[in-house]
Design an enzyme around this catalytic site. Structure first.
Site, PDB file in Angstrom:
ATOM      1  N   GLU A   1      -3.409   4.160  -4.216  1.00  0.00           N
ATOM      2  CA  GLU A   1      -4.638   4.647  -4.863  1.00  0.00           C
ATOM      3  C   GLU A   1      -5.280   5.815  -4.141  1.00  0.00           C
ATOM      4  O   GLU A   1      -6.501   5.923  -4.112  1.00  0.00           O
ATOM      5  CB  GLU A   1      -5.680   3.522  -4.895  1.00  0.00           C
ATOM      6  CG  GLU A   1      -5.363   2.390  -5.777  1.00  0.00           C
ATOM      7  CD  GLU A   1      -6.576   1.516  -5.976  1.00  0.00           C
ATOM      8  OE1 GLU A   1      -7.272   1.242  -4.991  1.00  0.00           O
ATOM      9  OE2 GLU A   1      -6.826   1.142  -7.116  1.00  0.00           O
TER      10      GLU A   1
ATOM     11  N   GLU B   1      -0.625  -2.990 -11.017  1.00  0.00           N
ATOM     12  CA  GLU B   1      -1.604  -4.061 -10.808  1.00  0.00           C
ATOM     13  C   GLU B   1      -2.322  -4.378 -12.115  1.00  0.00           C
ATOM     14  O   GLU B   1      -3.191  -3.603 -12.540  1.00  0.00           O
ATOM     15  CB  GLU B   1      -2.658  -3.646  -9.769  1.00  0.00           C
ATOM     16  CG  GLU B   1      -2.117  -3.437  -8.385  1.00  0.00           C
ATOM     17  CD  GLU B   1      -3.226  -3.064  -7.393  1.00  0.00           C
ATOM     18  OE1 GLU B   1      -4.420  -3.279  -7.692  1.00  0.00           O
ATOM     19  OE2 GLU B   1      -2.881  -2.543  -6.317  1.00  0.00           O
TER      20      GLU B   1
HETATM   21  C1  GAL Z   1      -6.881  -2.132  -6.238  1.00  0.00           C
HETATM   22  C2  GAL Z   1      -6.129  -2.101  -4.938  1.00  0.00           C
HETATM   23  C3  GAL Z   1      -5.736  -3.514  -4.555  1.00  0.00           C
HETATM   24  C4  GAL Z   1      -6.921  -4.426  -4.639  1.00  0.00           C
HETATM   25  C5  GAL Z   1      -7.521  -4.324  -6.023  1.00  0.00           C
HETATM   26  C6  GAL Z   1      -8.737  -5.178  -6.223  1.00  0.00           C
HETATM   27  O1  GAL Z   1      -7.490  -0.958  -6.523  1.00  0.00           O
HETATM   28  O2  GAL Z   1      -4.980  -1.313  -5.038  1.00  0.00           O
HETATM   29  O3  GAL Z   1      -5.194  -3.515  -3.277  1.00  0.00           O
HETATM   30  O4  GAL Z   1      -7.826  -4.031  -3.678  1.00  0.00           O
HETATM   31  O5  GAL Z   1      -7.921  -3.036  -6.267  1.00  0.00           O
HETATM   32  O6  GAL Z   1      -8.443  -6.496  -6.037  1.00  0.00           O
END
Ligand code: GAL
Length: 772
Positions: A127, A196
């Site tokens: 990110e 994610e």
């Molecule tokens: C994302 C990040 C993850 C985690 C998530 C929130 O942006 O890549 O590592 O922090 O947010 O749970």
């Protein structure tokens, strides 16, 4: 737990497991590596492989993840000249060293797919696109360097960069969020990858329990594949527990349950797990049309879209309705399909709807906790205790390990402990202009917790609230003429893990520290910031590992006069591990804040006295329709943020086990007890003509509390009949079919339950509530 979790993920229809690699876990001291026990990354990837699954390795090594300091070792911060996540030679050298170490380890074991292993993708950075602008031109140079460094490692499988919309080739830009169907990678020739898919959200001290419905997660997944998605990964599928001091934030809780399909304890979070399993199996059954088919899309208006994938004579259809309130009817090849608001229907042959994301045909599990059933285990634990060792050294003598004429950021300690003592002394006479009846000490701090002492006496404490980590502590003091000892104990609750230049965010006492004398309108301030300050890292009890039974202090515990609500106190008890195989939780009710160990294994920070906010919960069932946001369906208002703490069974031993607590704030340990978790109530649900399956997961179904076929209202635990119901006695039909069995299956049909005479617009459901 790894083999069991990985097996459950496979049974849940997944074919790959994604993991971050935590630099600070593996290189806790520079060039001293730890891949033992739970840090055995090779064993983890091998276990994934043994289960026949692919792996995605997100090396980072910056990871975020609500993990302490985003995964960076804090010693990096203390390297002269370093600028992290930047085109800075000191940092790049360290990052390259660690990244190549991981890559080489994987290569040596032939774990990349190019070598016949399971790893199909690897990630570099994480990110960075969200923060690149705050690094200026250097940011771009850094991301280009990341790309070429990663490429030079020659892993034979693609590298990804999550949330990096200018990812340099050959890096693949990937998406994260609650929905990624609208995402397009910057290079149109690369696949659409969702690294994610947030199945819920994390929790902070003082915050609520986020929940995201199964219907909404399924909708997001189905829409992603409807819109050309190639790969999606759940974040989290199993979030688990932040053991030890791994939670970051600051203020991330020890539980990292995340409302994930596998809950913190590794049990199925139903209906989410099952509803997604069905979706995975259906999507995978369509692999050929989805991967090789031609795509045609139709806009039916009002946010309703149809997508047909076809190859040779086979086609698969998706009908999606993104409208938040209106259901839709789609006529396709002469047949009407009803698509509820905010849902996607899947027809693998473009004729029969086999799945709709809003129609859940999976039971809901409600867990219950039971007290420890171990043989001869007394109803309450018997405690011994001792005060923190050598407290007079810090509180009275102000004796530290080092001293300097300034107030330091707590990260100078390399974060070897949550605790840092800041100690100074002040000489003041009665004729000093500051000397009045109204003197105070004022401390500017950046978190997270401060306990102040003057001349060995406790003055008061203060702590931050989530998101606001700087505060001013001010308290009246009575000084002695002559020398006065000021001792400030600072405790961090996880270091910053996210944001532009998160690594330089201050922690501990920032200063100034001042004595203020007030006389009428006059205020005199004595700034102590440039005094000589001595520092001691940690606590003597921690240094001497008194939580281990072989510590040299292990004999020095008192069993009488158990102190209650006493700060900086150690407690110890023994117990027998709960019988059976159900997961175990430690109920910490009555305690303040501190650290806990079972047989020397840290189960994390505890803080049950921190109550979650009062507002923001609803008693209504969460409406899955409409875009999700992390506070949409919160629960746990006004309760302890975290009362139960997961103790993996692997921490137990046969015979006598030991639990040690370090109570920082003061608390009452007498209510603390071990409990086991099992499914207590299950609520089966099936739409008309689907099968309702009930399972008490290895236990018999003991009673049926509710059963009805029609438009049942309410939620699991509080169902009631709606306007219409089948004419037959649903309760006795289900009792006959299910009671005494571990699982039962009943078809939700009018032929079984009788005509329900519901109006046309009602989708009839069979709903059952059973006790396990
Ligand atoms: C994302 C990040 C993850 C985690 C998530 C929130 O942006 O890549 O590592 O922090 O947010 O749970």
């Amino acid at each position: 737990m790894w083999p069991d979790l990985i097996k459950k993920a496979k049974d849940g229809g997944l074919n790959a497991i994604e993991t971050y690699v935590f630099w600070n876990a593996h290189e806790p001291l520079r060039r001293q590596y730890d891949f033992s026990g739970n840090n055995d990354l090779i064993r983890f990837i091998q276990t994934v492989k043994d289960e026949g699954l692919y792996a995605i390795l997100r090396i980072g090594p910056y990871v975020c993840a609500e993990w302490n300091y985003g995964g960076f070792p804090v010693w990096l911060h203390n390297m002269p000249g370093i600028e992290m996540r930047s085109a800075n030679n000191v940092f790049m050298n360290e990052m390259q060293n660690f990244t190549s170490l991981i890559v080489d380890m994987m290569k040596k074991e032939s774990l990349f797919a190019s070598q016949g292993g399971p790893i199909i993708l690897a990630q570099i950075e994480n990110e960075y696109g969200n923060v690149i602008s705050s690094y200026g031109d250097v940011g771009k140079a850094y991301i280009n360097w990341c790309a070429s460094m990663a490429k030079s490692l020659d892993i034979g499988v693609p590298w990804i960069m999550c949330q990096e919309d200018d990812a340099p080739e050959p890096m693949l830009n990937t998406c994260n969020g609650y929905y990624c169907d609208q995402f397009t990678p910057n290079n149109p020739n690369t696949p659409k990858i969702w690294t994610e898919n947030w199945t819920g959200w994390f929790k902070n001290w003082g915050g609520l329990d986020p929940k995201r419905t199964a219907e909404d997660v399924a909708f997001a997944v189905a829409r992603f594949y409807q819109n050309g998605g190639s790969l999606q990964n759940y974040y989290m599928y199993h979030g688990g527990t932040n053991f030890g001091r791994t939670a970051g934030g600051p203020y991330i809780t020890t539980t990292y349950d995340y409302d994930a399909p596998l809950n913190e304890y590794g049990s199925l979070n139903q209906p989410k797990y099952g509803h997604l399993t069905q979706l995975h199996n259906i999507l995978r059954s369509m692999e050929r049309t989805l991967t090789y088919g031609n795509v045609t899309s139709t806009d039916y208006g009002n946010s309703v879209f149809g997508t047909v994938y076809s190859i040779d004579n086979t086609s698969s259809c998706f009908f999606g309705n993104a409208n938040v309130t209106s259901d839709a009817t789609v006529n396709y090849q002469g047949v009407d399909y009803n698509i509820p608001a905010w849902s996607v229907s899947i027809l693998p042959d473009c004729k029969t709807e086999v799945y709709n994301t809003a129609r859940v045909n999976i039971q809901t599990n409600l867990m219950v906790k039971e007290s420890n059933q171990a043989e001869d285990e007394p109803a309450s634990l018997k405690w011994s205790w001792r005060p923190e060792i050598n407290l007079e050294q810090t509180l009275v003598q102000g004796k530290g390990q080092v001293s300097t004429s300034m107030i330091v950021d707590q990260k100078v300690t390399n974060d070897v402990s949550d605790y840092l003592w800041y100690m100074t002394s002040l000489n003041v006479d009665k004729d000093d202009p500051i000397w009045t009846d109204d003197m105070s000490i004022r401390v500017n701090a950046t978190g997270h917790i401060l306990h102040a002492y003057v001349n060995g006496e406790y003055l008061d404490s203060q702590w931050a609230t989530y998101g606001i980590f700087n505060y001013v502590f001010e308290k009246k003091v009575k000084l002695n003429p002559g020398k006065n000892q000021i001792t400030l104990l600072s405790a961090t609750v996880g270091l910053q893990n996210y944001g532009p230049k998160f690594d330089v965010v201050q922690s501990g006492i920032s200063g100034p520290v001042e004595i203020i004398g007030r006389k009428g309108d006059e205020t005199i301030i004595k700034d102590l910031s440039l005094h000589k300050w001595s520092y001691k890292t940690g606590l003597h009890g921690l240094d001497n590992k008194i939580y281990n039974s072989d510590s040299k202090f292990s004999a020095q515990w008192n069993s009488d006069n158990l102190p209650l609500n006493k700060m900086l106190t150690w407690y110890k008890t023994t117990f027998k591990a709960p019988l059976g195989e159900d997961p175990v939780a430690l109920d910490m009710q009555g305690l303040g804040k501190g650290l806990a160990w079972v047989n020397g294994n840290s189960i994390g920070r505890y803080w049950p006295s921190y109550m979650a906010q009062e507002d923001g919960c609803s008693t209504e069932a969460c409406d899955y329709r409409g875009s999700y946001y992390s506070s949409k369906c919160d629960t746990n208002c006004g309760q302890p943020t975290q009362r139960w703490y997961h103790v993996p069974r692997s921490f137990f031993q046969d015979g006598v086990n030991e639990l040690v607590l370090f109570e920082e704030f003061g608390g009452n340990p007498t209510l603390v007890n071990f409990q086991t978790l099992r499914v207590g109530t299950v609520c089966g649900s099936a739409y008309e003509n689907k099968d309702m399956e009930l399972s008490c997961q290895g236990r018999p179904i003991s009673a049926i509390k509710f059963a009805s076929f029609g438009d049942v209202q309410g939620t699991c635990g509080s169902y009631y009949k709606g306007t219409c119901a089948g004419q037959n006695d649903a309760l006795s039909i289900i009792q006959n079919a299910c009671v005494g069995k571990e699982t039962c299956t009943v078809s939700a049909t009018e032929s079984t339950f009788g005509a329900a005479n519901c109006t046309e617009d009602i989708s009839k459901r069979l709903i059952v509530e059973a006790v396990c």
